[in-house]
Design an enzyme around this catalytic site. Structure first.
Site, PDB file in Angstrom:
ATOM      1  N   ASP A  70      -2.578   0.827   7.345  1.00 46.77           N
ATOM      2  CA  ASP A  70      -1.644   0.693   6.222  1.00 46.77           C
ATOM      3  C   ASP A  70      -1.244  -0.767   5.992  1.00 46.77           C
ATOM      4  O   ASP A  70      -1.163  -1.225   4.853  1.00 46.77           O
ATOM      5  CB  ASP A  70      -0.401   1.567   6.440  1.00 46.77           C
ATOM      6  CG  ASP A  70      -0.761   3.042   6.463  1.00 46.77           C
ATOM      7  OD1 ASP A  70      -1.282   3.534   5.447  1.00 46.77           O
ATOM      8  OD2 ASP A  70      -0.530   3.689   7.499  1.00 46.77           O
ATOM      9  N   GLU A 122      -1.245  -1.468  -4.923  1.00 47.05           N
ATOM     10  CA  GLU A 122      -2.445  -0.696  -5.211  1.00 47.05           C
ATOM     11  C   GLU A 122      -2.133   0.409  -6.208  1.00 47.05           C
ATOM     12  O   GLU A 122      -1.095   1.064  -6.126  1.00 47.05           O
ATOM     13  CB  GLU A 122      -2.992  -0.092  -3.917  1.00 47.05           C
ATOM     14  CG  GLU A 122      -4.423   0.366  -4.039  1.00 47.05           C
ATOM     15  CD  GLU A 122      -5.038   0.716  -2.694  1.00 47.05           C
ATOM     16  OE1 GLU A 122      -5.439   1.877  -2.525  1.00 47.05           O
ATOM     17  OE2 GLU A 122      -5.113  -0.182  -1.822  1.00 47.05           O
ATOM     18  N   ASP A 170       0.880  -1.165   0.000  1.00 46.49           N
ATOM     19  CA  ASP A 170       0.000   0.000   0.000  1.00 46.49           C
ATOM     20  C   ASP A 170       0.921   1.220   0.000  1.00 46.49           C
ATOM     21  O   ASP A 170       1.432   1.613   1.051  1.00 46.49           O
ATOM     22  CB  ASP A 170      -0.907  -0.001   1.229  1.00 46.49           C
ATOM     23  CG  ASP A 170      -1.798   1.229   1.289  1.00 46.49           C
ATOM     24  OD1 ASP A 170      -2.282   1.677   0.228  1.00 46.49           O
ATOM     25  OD2 ASP A 170      -2.014   1.753   2.403  1.00 46.49           O
TER      26      ASP A 170
END
Length: 173
Positions: free
Chosen positions: A139, A67, A7
């Site tokens: 996160d 992502e 992420d």
């Protein structure tokens, strides 16, 4: 198969490592690489690159899932996030690892079954799917969710294949 989920973020980059054996998923590790909010951009990008290189060396993933960047209202924020993402991808490709990219919508759809799920729902489902004793931090949870999405072939619980689609007005078209 061992998967590293990432992420990306300029201040905090989350990572999560899972292992897929057949249809079973197992938690290996998760955490964050923190650059803080100060300092020059090149130095902060180096922290991300070096931090993820260390994670890769330690946990030896075979594949990486990251992502995709979404467009913020603030173009400068989007650009900075893209640079952090580039540093994360570089850490993977320098080790010759294949990198798969997923939108937040795909990740949430795969893990929660709803592409517009709240962060708390993602955290709870990551905890359940990986049988964790506690809810992971945001996160780390997002990175683990990205790895889970990849393990599910980008389809997951909702069985909604999103490859070849794009998002328009919050919907897949």
């Amino acid at each position: 198969m061992r998967i590293l989920g990432i992420d990306p973020g300029l201040q905090i980059t989350g990572f999560g490592v899972i292992e897929k054996t057949g249809e079973k998923l197992a938690y290996i590790a998760s955490g964050t690489v923190k650059t803080g909010s100060g300092g020059e951009l090149p130095g902060r990008l180096k922290v991300i690159l070096d931090g993820l290189a260390e994670v890769i060396a330690t946990y030896q993933p075979e594949q990486v899932a990251i992502e995709k960047v979404f467009v913020n209202v603030n173009p400068q924020s989007t650009l900075l996030l893209g640079q952090a993402r580039g540093a994360a991808i570089s850490a993977a490709v320098l080790r010759d690892l294949p990198v798969a990219e997923y939108t937040a919508l795909q990740v949430k759809q795969s893990v929660v079954g709803n592409g517009h799920a709240a962060k708390e729902q993602v955290q709870e489902m990551v905890k359940r799917l990986l049988k964790l004793p506690a809810i992971p931090k945001p996160d780390s949870a997002d990175a683990l969710a990205c790895a889970i999405c990849h393990a599910h072939g980008g389809q997951g619980l909702g069985k909604l294949a999103t490859a070849g689609f794009r998002v328009k007005g919050g919907r897949l078209v």
